[in-house]
Design an enzyme around this catalytic site. Structure first.
Site, PDB file in Angstrom:
ATOM      1  N   LYS A 113       0.828  -1.213   0.000  1.00 48.07           N
ATOM      2  CA  LYS A 113       0.000   0.000   0.000  1.00 48.07           C
ATOM      3  C   LYS A 113       0.861   1.261   0.000  1.00 48.07           C
ATOM      4  CE  LYS A 113      -4.173  -1.982   2.004  1.00 48.07           C
ATOM      5  NZ  LYS A 113      -5.108  -1.996   3.133  1.00 48.07           N
ATOM      6  N   LYS A 195      -4.859 -11.406  -8.429  1.00 49.53           N
ATOM      7  CA  LYS A 195      -6.239 -11.483  -7.967  1.00 49.53           C
ATOM      8  C   LYS A 195      -7.110 -10.424  -8.649  1.00 49.53           C
ATOM      9  CE  LYS A 195      -8.774 -11.366  -3.569  1.00 49.53           C
ATOM     10  NZ  LYS A 195      -8.623 -11.164  -2.120  1.00 49.53           N
ATOM     11  N   LYS A 198     -11.220  -4.827  -7.437  1.00 52.03           N
ATOM     12  CA  LYS A 198     -12.096  -3.717  -7.822  1.00 52.03           C
ATOM     13  C   LYS A 198     -11.299  -2.455  -8.085  1.00 52.03           C
ATOM     14  CE  LYS A 198     -13.403  -3.209  -2.939  1.00 52.03           C
ATOM     15  NZ  LYS A 198     -14.502  -3.113  -1.994  1.00 52.03           N
TER      16      LYS A 198
END
Length: 332
Positions: A113, A195, A198
């Protein structure tokens, strides 16, 4: 016999994908008769990135509607918004004081992140796993549905719980991972080694639960495969085809072997069309119910308020016990 407790949640960021549905929501629906389920909208976790306040509020309500449209029965499950229960953040502060900097420094998601949000490396990103530990431990959850990428967060929750228990005596249950047998990780259509997310920049990489039939067909037709033109399961050498097979097998409730047999001798064209049609058929009733629910936001809030009432009682009982053990004065 008392049911085991399950706790899980999804962040209120963006529209959910087919991966969220097959990897999480679909499994949750199957659990609701067997377990005592607590499902939250993890809105506090979304604050580690900058959000448009109106969009965050809208996403939160949309997510409640999706939970129910996907098949979660509010009478069988405790559905609530994380920020509506202050005990989560109250316990999180206490647990922060029993978590070591070195432990948080090792978290892979923190590093990922930081790389993605280099302009906003805030302390919330760093202590995110502690709030997640509080989410889990405050309900004495027995099981937590996690994908492989979330196992590290559950491990640190167990470490914190064990440390606290060793100092103050048995306080927290030791949560165990619940990993679905299949579909725990649906991959991207354009990048089948990662993966389905969204937040993926390429819209063709993900199927959104709000996608139209035309969008779904187009995205599956353009899904990355390989040159063999044979429907065969081989994650290492054929990740794209294998991913499509997993999607089809879950939706059609078939084994991978049955999928291979069904499409034996057929090329990727027929196979991709079949996968798209299966997805459309599955999402059609979900989308219809979702739109109906959004027309009545008052009903959605009533469901959440009921869930908040039940969850708060359990959370506050445990929080009071923790406060007593660490020496805080309790107003009885």
């Amino acid at each position: 016999m008392e049911k085991k407790i399950i706790l899980s949640g999804i962040q209120a960021t963006g529209t959910l994908t087919l991966g969220n549905y097959l990897g999480a929501l679909n499994n949750w629906v199957e659990m609701q008769d067997k377990y005592d389920c607590y499902y939250m909208i993890a809105d506090l976790h979304t604050l580690t990135i900058r959000n448009d306040p109106e969009i965050l509020r809208k996403n939160t309500l949309n997510l409640i509607a999706l939970y129910i449209a996907a098949g979660l029965d509010p009478e069988k499950n405790t559905i609530f918004i994380q920020s509506h229960i202050p005990a989560h953040t109250q316990l999180s502060w206490v647990l922060n004081c029993y978590t070591y900097m070195g432990e948080l420094n090792r978290m892979t998601q923190y590093k990922d992140k930081c790389a993605k949000h280099a302009d906003n490396i805030n302390s919330g990103l760093f202590t995110y796993p502690v709030l997640m530990a509080a989410d889990i431990l405050i309900y004495n959850a027995d099981l937590v549905p996690v994908g492989q990428d979330q196992k590290q967060h559950l491990e640190i929750a167990r470490d914190i719980a064990e440390r606290f228990n060793s100092i103050y005596g048995e306080t927290f249950k030791m949560p165990e991972p619940y990993i679905g047998k299949v579909g725990a990780k649906i991959m991207g259509l354009q990048n089948p080694t990662s993966k389905m997310s969204k937040s993926a920049e390429d819209p063709m990489d993900k199927i959104l639960l709000s996608d139209t039939k035309e969008d779904i067909i187009k995205k599956f037709k353009k899904a990355v495969t390989d040159s063999e033109n044979k429907v065969r399961f081989d994650v290492e050498n054929k990740p794209g085809v294998s991913n499509l097979m997993v999607i089809y097998s879950i939706i059609k409730n078939k084994t991978i072997e049955e999928v291979e047999k069904e499409f034996e001798g057929q090329g990727y064209g027929n196979f991709k069309t079949a996968v798209a049609e299966a997805v459309i058929e599955r999402l059609e009733p979900l989308q219809k119910r979702y739109n109906e629910l959004l027309e009545n936001p008052k009903e959605l809030m009533e469901i959440c308020n009921k869930g908040t009432e039940k969850a708060s009682k359990k959370a506050n009982t445990l929080l009071k016990n923790v406060y007593k053990k660490v020496g805080l004065v309790i107003n009885e």
